[in-house]
Scaffold this motif. Sequence first.
Motif, PDB file in Angstrom:
ATOM      1  N   ARG A 209      -1.102  -1.193   2.250  1.00  0.00           N
ATOM      2  CA  ARG A 209      -1.985  -2.021   3.220  1.00  0.00           C
ATOM      3  C   ARG A 209      -1.378  -1.947   4.571  1.00  0.00           C
ATOM      4  N   ALA A 210      -0.238  -1.689   4.630  1.00  0.00           N
ATOM      5  CA  ALA A 210       0.177  -1.515   5.954  1.00  0.00           C
ATOM      6  C   ALA A 210      -0.341  -0.587   7.013  1.00  0.00           C
ATOM      7  N   PRO A 211      -0.639   0.609   6.679  1.00  0.00           N
ATOM      8  CA  PRO A 211      -1.228   1.643   7.590  1.00  0.00           C
ATOM      9  C   PRO A 211      -2.649   1.111   7.762  1.00  0.00           C
TER      10      PRO A 211
ATOM     11  N   ALA B  62       1.992  -3.816  -0.353  1.00  0.00           N
ATOM     12  CA  ALA B  62       2.245  -3.806   1.119  1.00  0.00           C
ATOM     13  C   ALA B  62       2.523  -2.475   1.591  1.00  0.00           C
ATOM     14  N   ALA B  63       2.883  -1.624   0.937  1.00  0.00           N
ATOM     15  CA  ALA B  63       2.927  -0.216   1.453  1.00  0.00           C
ATOM     16  C   ALA B  63       1.611   0.481   1.713  1.00  0.00           C
TER      17      ALA B  63
ATOM     18  N   GLU C 281      -3.858  -1.920   7.982  1.00  0.00           N
ATOM     19  CA  GLU C 281      -3.783  -3.180   8.748  1.00  0.00           C
ATOM     20  C   GLU C 281      -3.361  -2.964  10.084  1.00  0.00           C
ATOM     21  N   HIS C 282      -2.458  -1.918  10.287  1.00  0.00           N
ATOM     22  CA  HIS C 282      -2.035  -1.347  11.624  1.00  0.00           C
ATOM     23  C   HIS C 282      -3.367  -0.701  12.231  1.00  0.00           C
TER      24      HIS C 282
ATOM     25  N   THR D  17      -6.306   6.567   9.504  1.00  0.00           N
ATOM     26  CA  THR D  17      -5.742   6.104   8.230  1.00  0.00           C
ATOM     27  C   THR D  17      -5.222   7.000   7.419  1.00  0.00           C
TER      28      THR D  17
ATOM     29  N   LYS E 282       5.687  -5.048  -3.156  1.00  0.00           N
ATOM     30  CA  LYS E 282       6.140  -4.114  -2.174  1.00  0.00           C
ATOM     31  C   LYS E 282       5.302  -2.879  -2.118  1.00  0.00           C
TER      32      LYS E 282
END
Length: 71
Positions: A28-30, A25-26, A32-33, A65, A22
């Motif tokens: 990596r998310a920005p 993922a937090a 990846e977006h 980012t 988790k």
Amino acid sequence: MITGYKAARNRPLTRGQRLSDKALAAVRAPVEHGFAHLENWRVLGKVRTDPAWATALVRPLLVLTNREISR
């Protein structure tokens, strides 16, 4: 490179592994977006054809980012 954990049928993830996934993922998310938006704008195609232009693209990408991460 840091990768997450993967569960198997006979070996579910422990609580610590789930929390680690988790957190990863937090982070990596920005990023990846940001790349997804650039792909939608067809900007990354220009980078492949003109490497000199990549520096001018990467600077604003890093600013966006970092701004997204700091939210």
